[in-house]
Design an enzyme around this catalytic site. Structure first.
Site, PDB file in Angstrom:
ATOM      1  N   LYS A  13      38.374  30.164  38.019  1.00  0.00           N
ATOM      2  CA  LYS A  13      37.024  30.191  38.620  1.00  0.00           C
ATOM      3  C   LYS A  13      36.207  31.369  38.079  1.00  0.00           C
ATOM      4  O   LYS A  13      35.073  31.193  37.659  1.00  0.00           O
ATOM      5  CB  LYS A  13      37.118  30.291  40.155  1.00  0.00           C
ATOM      6  CG  LYS A  13      37.853  29.140  40.812  1.00  0.00           C
ATOM      7  CD  LYS A  13      37.848  29.253  42.321  1.00  0.00           C
ATOM      8  CE  LYS A  13      38.569  30.455  42.870  1.00  0.00           C
ATOM      9  NZ  LYS A  13      40.029  30.505  42.555  1.00  0.00           N
ATOM     10  N   ARG A  88      35.617  28.576  51.412  1.00  0.00           N
ATOM     11  CA  ARG A  88      36.979  28.059  51.233  1.00  0.00           C
ATOM     12  C   ARG A  88      37.622  27.618  52.547  1.00  0.00           C
ATOM     13  O   ARG A  88      38.839  27.459  52.614  1.00  0.00           O
ATOM     14  CB  ARG A  88      37.884  28.961  50.405  1.00  0.00           C
ATOM     15  CG  ARG A  88      38.033  30.360  50.725  1.00  0.00           C
ATOM     16  CD  ARG A  88      38.979  31.050  49.728  1.00  0.00           C
ATOM     17  NE  ARG A  88      38.294  31.743  48.677  1.00  0.00           N
ATOM     18  CZ  ARG A  88      38.886  32.348  47.645  1.00  0.00           C
ATOM     19  NH1 ARG A  88      40.192  32.322  47.522  1.00  0.00           N
ATOM     20  NH2 ARG A  88      38.193  32.972  46.740  1.00  0.00           N
ATOM     21  N   ARG A 127      47.925  37.941  34.490  1.00  0.00           N
ATOM     22  CA  ARG A 127      46.535  38.457  34.504  1.00  0.00           C
ATOM     23  C   ARG A 127      46.528  39.988  34.610  1.00  0.00           C
ATOM     24  O   ARG A 127      47.292  40.570  35.366  1.00  0.00           O
ATOM     25  CB  ARG A 127      45.777  37.867  35.684  1.00  0.00           C
ATOM     26  CG  ARG A 127      44.390  38.495  35.829  1.00  0.00           C
ATOM     27  CD  ARG A 127      43.504  37.750  36.774  1.00  0.00           C
ATOM     28  NE  ARG A 127      44.009  37.673  38.128  1.00  0.00           N
ATOM     29  CZ  ARG A 127      43.411  37.004  39.110  1.00  0.00           C
ATOM     30  NH1 ARG A 127      42.295  36.334  38.848  1.00  0.00           N
ATOM     31  NH2 ARG A 127      43.922  36.974  40.321  1.00  0.00           N
ATOM     32  N   ARG A 160      46.450  43.035  39.709  1.00  0.00           N
ATOM     33  CA  ARG A 160      45.966  42.975  41.085  1.00  0.00           C
ATOM     34  C   ARG A 160      47.138  42.972  42.067  1.00  0.00           C
ATOM     35  O   ARG A 160      48.167  42.350  41.808  1.00  0.00           O
ATOM     36  CB  ARG A 160      45.111  41.714  41.290  1.00  0.00           C
ATOM     37  CG  ARG A 160      43.632  41.969  41.052  1.00  0.00           C
ATOM     38  CD  ARG A 160      42.792  40.745  41.061  1.00  0.00           C
ATOM     39  NE  ARG A 160      43.001  39.821  42.175  1.00  0.00           N
ATOM     40  CZ  ARG A 160      42.291  38.725  42.375  1.00  0.00           C
ATOM     41  NH1 ARG A 160      41.306  38.432  41.531  1.00  0.00           N
ATOM     42  NH2 ARG A 160      42.520  37.922  43.392  1.00  0.00           N
ATOM     43  N   ARG A 171      49.269  32.403  48.546  1.00  0.00           N
ATOM     44  CA  ARG A 171      47.854  32.016  48.344  1.00  0.00           C
ATOM     45  C   ARG A 171      47.745  30.516  48.073  1.00  0.00           C
ATOM     46  O   ARG A 171      46.794  29.854  48.515  1.00  0.00           O
ATOM     47  CB  ARG A 171      47.245  32.825  47.192  1.00  0.00           C
ATOM     48  CG  ARG A 171      47.005  34.285  47.577  1.00  0.00           C
ATOM     49  CD  ARG A 171      46.910  35.196  46.375  1.00  0.00           C
ATOM     50  NE  ARG A 171      45.784  34.945  45.515  1.00  0.00           N
ATOM     51  CZ  ARG A 171      45.689  35.402  44.268  1.00  0.00           C
ATOM     52  NH1 ARG A 171      46.657  36.137  43.750  1.00  0.00           N
ATOM     53  NH2 ARG A 171      44.617  35.142  43.550  1.00  0.00           N
TER      54      ARG A 171
HETATM   55  P1  AP5 Z   1      40.695  33.724  36.687  1.00  0.00           P
HETATM   56  O1  AP5 Z   1      39.452  33.221  36.041  1.00  0.00           O
HETATM   57  O2  AP5 Z   1      40.774  35.164  37.044  1.00  0.00           O
HETATM   58  O3  AP5 Z   1      41.092  32.780  37.924  1.00  0.00           O
HETATM   59  P2  AP5 Z   1      40.449  32.650  39.369  1.00  0.00           P
HETATM   60  O4  AP5 Z   1      40.458  31.202  39.721  1.00  0.00           O
HETATM   61  O5  AP5 Z   1      39.155  33.381  39.444  1.00  0.00           O
HETATM   62  O6  AP5 Z   1      41.588  33.386  40.181  1.00  0.00           O
HETATM   63  P3  AP5 Z   1      41.508  34.359  41.426  1.00  0.00           P
HETATM   64  O7  AP5 Z   1      42.922  34.864  41.609  1.00  0.00           O
HETATM   65  O8  AP5 Z   1      40.470  35.423  41.253  1.00  0.00           O
HETATM   66  O9  AP5 Z   1      41.131  33.382  42.555  1.00  0.00           O
HETATM   67  P4  AP5 Z   1      41.395  33.555  44.056  1.00  0.00           P
HETATM   68  O10 AP5 Z   1      40.525  32.541  44.616  1.00  0.00           O
HETATM   69  O11 AP5 Z   1      42.814  33.516  44.465  1.00  0.00           O
HETATM   70  O12 AP5 Z   1      41.016  35.103  44.306  1.00  0.00           O
HETATM   71  P5  AP5 Z   1      39.641  35.801  44.699  1.00  0.00           P
HETATM   72  O13 AP5 Z   1      39.530  37.012  43.874  1.00  0.00           O
HETATM   73  O14 AP5 Z   1      38.524  34.866  44.729  1.00  0.00           O
HETATM   74  O15 AP5 Z   1      41.921  33.366  35.693  1.00  0.00           O
HETATM   75  C1  AP5 Z   1      43.257  33.736  36.015  1.00  0.00           C
HETATM   76  C2  AP5 Z   1      43.991  34.168  34.719  1.00  0.00           C
HETATM   77  O16 AP5 Z   1      44.091  33.049  33.852  1.00  0.00           O
HETATM   78  C3  AP5 Z   1      43.277  35.270  33.928  1.00  0.00           C
HETATM   79  O17 AP5 Z   1      44.231  36.109  33.335  1.00  0.00           O
HETATM   80  C4  AP5 Z   1      42.502  34.498  32.842  1.00  0.00           C
HETATM   81  O18 AP5 Z   1      42.336  35.286  31.670  1.00  0.00           O
HETATM   82  C5  AP5 Z   1      43.437  33.307  32.596  1.00  0.00           C
HETATM   83  N1  AP5 Z   1      42.737  32.070  32.246  1.00  0.00           N
HETATM   84  C6  AP5 Z   1      41.600  31.571  32.795  1.00  0.00           C
HETATM   85  N2  AP5 Z   1      41.278  30.384  32.252  1.00  0.00           N
HETATM   86  C7  AP5 Z   1      42.276  30.118  31.335  1.00  0.00           C
HETATM   87  C8  AP5 Z   1      42.532  29.032  30.441  1.00  0.00           C
HETATM   88  N3  AP5 Z   1      41.713  27.957  30.381  1.00  0.00           N
HETATM   89  N4  AP5 Z   1      43.633  29.099  29.667  1.00  0.00           N
HETATM   90  C9  AP5 Z   1      44.483  30.169  29.722  1.00  0.00           C
HETATM   91  N5  AP5 Z   1      44.284  31.231  30.543  1.00  0.00           N
HETATM   92  C10 AP5 Z   1      43.201  31.194  31.340  1.00  0.00           C
HETATM   93  O19 AP5 Z   1      39.984  36.203  46.205  1.00  0.00           O
HETATM   94  C11 AP5 Z   1      40.988  37.177  46.476  1.00  0.00           C
HETATM   95  C12 AP5 Z   1      41.282  37.191  47.950  1.00  0.00           C
HETATM   96  O20 AP5 Z   1      40.075  37.532  48.685  1.00  0.00           O
HETATM   97  C13 AP5 Z   1      41.744  35.866  48.560  1.00  0.00           C
HETATM   98  O21 AP5 Z   1      43.135  35.652  48.413  1.00  0.00           O
HETATM   99  C14 AP5 Z   1      41.357  36.087  50.036  1.00  0.00           C
HETATM  100  O22 AP5 Z   1      42.263  36.950  50.654  1.00  0.00           O
HETATM  101  C15 AP5 Z   1      40.017  36.796  49.907  1.00  0.00           C
HETATM  102  N6  AP5 Z   1      38.899  35.843  49.845  1.00  0.00           N
HETATM  103  C16 AP5 Z   1      38.122  35.567  48.765  1.00  0.00           C
HETATM  104  N7  AP5 Z   1      37.195  34.646  49.077  1.00  0.00           N
HETATM  105  C17 AP5 Z   1      37.379  34.341  50.385  1.00  0.00           C
HETATM  106  C18 AP5 Z   1      36.753  33.442  51.263  1.00  0.00           C
HETATM  107  N8  AP5 Z   1      35.724  32.646  50.883  1.00  0.00           N
HETATM  108  N9  AP5 Z   1      37.208  33.371  52.530  1.00  0.00           N
HETATM  109  C19 AP5 Z   1      38.209  34.162  52.974  1.00  0.00           C
HETATM  110  N10 AP5 Z   1      38.878  35.027  52.167  1.00  0.00           N
HETATM  111  C20 AP5 Z   1      38.469  35.111  50.871  1.00  0.00           C
END
Ligand code: AP5
Length: 217
Positions: A13, A88, A127, A160, A171
């Site tokens: 994402k 979400r 990552r 992270r 997760r």
């Molecule tokens: P990356 O692009 O970083 O993936 P992502 O989907 O953004 O992963 P996140 O871990 O950031 O998502 P998340 O939803 O769990 O966490 P968030 O930070 O939003 O890619 C991942 C890796 O793969 C990278 O190394 C990248 O280089 C690689 N990659 C990408 N595309 C690729 C490809 N095509 N091929 C190969 N490699 C690739 O949230 C964190 C925490 O915050 C949550 O767990 C929760 O506790 C809280 N939170 C966030 N939003 C909410 C909400 N709306 N409500 C309640 N709690 C929330």
């Protein structure tokens, strides 16, 4: 355009949001990034948030909605935005719908990225992120030029706290329980555009462009 990007942890994402937001000339707004900014400030609110994020649990809906809605109402998002990771839960999507309604706007589309769990674990355990400038890399798929150093600002790359295999599995379970029901919610509103997130970053980006009828590059 006003777009929501949904997907399991590690589906890409954040990576895709940065590319697509640039193409659309709208801000990419990540709830995860808003939370990380709050925790890095060391405030009482940040500590509350950290307890949830480090355990792989969701932050409560009202608190999340307050932070994101405040960001959505900043001037740079007046003509469009790409929301990464919010909403979400069904409760959050109701709060978003209400906030947009108050502002006289609606969503244009909801992209739902899909990726198998084993690939998710591979992507997240490899990552590394740069806390200074936000660059994200992968130790195997997109390694930095100098090991453990950011290509952008040369700062140290870190893992992270929630990217351990144990927390990633939690997760994923939270995503299945609390976020998957949203897919039906947005299907019913004829907004959902499912996108296969396997393959390279440009391949996934091209699928997202097609899903949004943006045409070829
Ligand atoms: P990356 O692009 O970083 O993936 P992502 O989907 O953004 O992963 P996140 O871990 O950031 O998502 P998340 O939803 O769990 O966490 P968030 O930070 O939003 O890619 C991942 C890796 O793969 C990278 O190394 C990248 O280089 C690689 N990659 C990408 N595309 C690729 C490809 N095509 N091929 C190969 N490699 C690739 O949230 C964190 C925490 O915050 C949550 O767990 C929760 O506790 C809280 N939170 C966030 N939003 C909410 C909400 N709306 N409500 C309640 N709690 C929330």
């Amino acid at each position: 355009m006003r777009i929501v990007l949904i997907g399991p942890p590690g589906a890409g994402k954040g990576t895709q949001a940065r590319v697509l937001a640039g193409l659309l000339a709208v801000p990419a707004i990540s709830s995860g990034d808003l939370f990380r900014a709050e925790t890095s400030r060391g405030s009482a609110l940040g500590e509350l948030v950290r307890r949830h994020t480090d355990a792989g649990e969701l932050v409560p809906d009202e608190l999340t909605a307050t932070l994101v809605t405040r960001r959505l109402r900043e001037p740079d998002a007046a003509d469009g935005f790409l929301l990464d990771g919010y909403p979400r839960t069904v409760g959050q999507s109701e709060l978003l719908e209400r906030a947009l309604d108050e502002d006289g706007t609606v969503l244009d589309a909801v992209i739902a990225l899909d990726l198998p769990d084993d690939e998710i674990v591979r992507r997240l355990t490899g990552r590394r992120v740069c806390p200074a400038c936000g660059t994200t890399v992968h130790t195997v798929f997109s390694p930095p030029r100098v090991p453990d150093r950011c290509d952008g600002c040369a700062g140290p790359l870190v893992r992270r706290a929630d990217d351990t295999e144990e927390t990633v599995l939690r997760r994923l379970a939270v995503y299945a329980e609390q976020t998957v029901p949203l897919l039906r919610w947005y299907t019913d509103r004829e907004l959902l555009r499912p996108v296969d997130a396997t393959g390279t970053v440009p391949e996934v980006c091209d699928r997202m462009r097609s899903a949004l009828s943006l045409g070829a590059r």
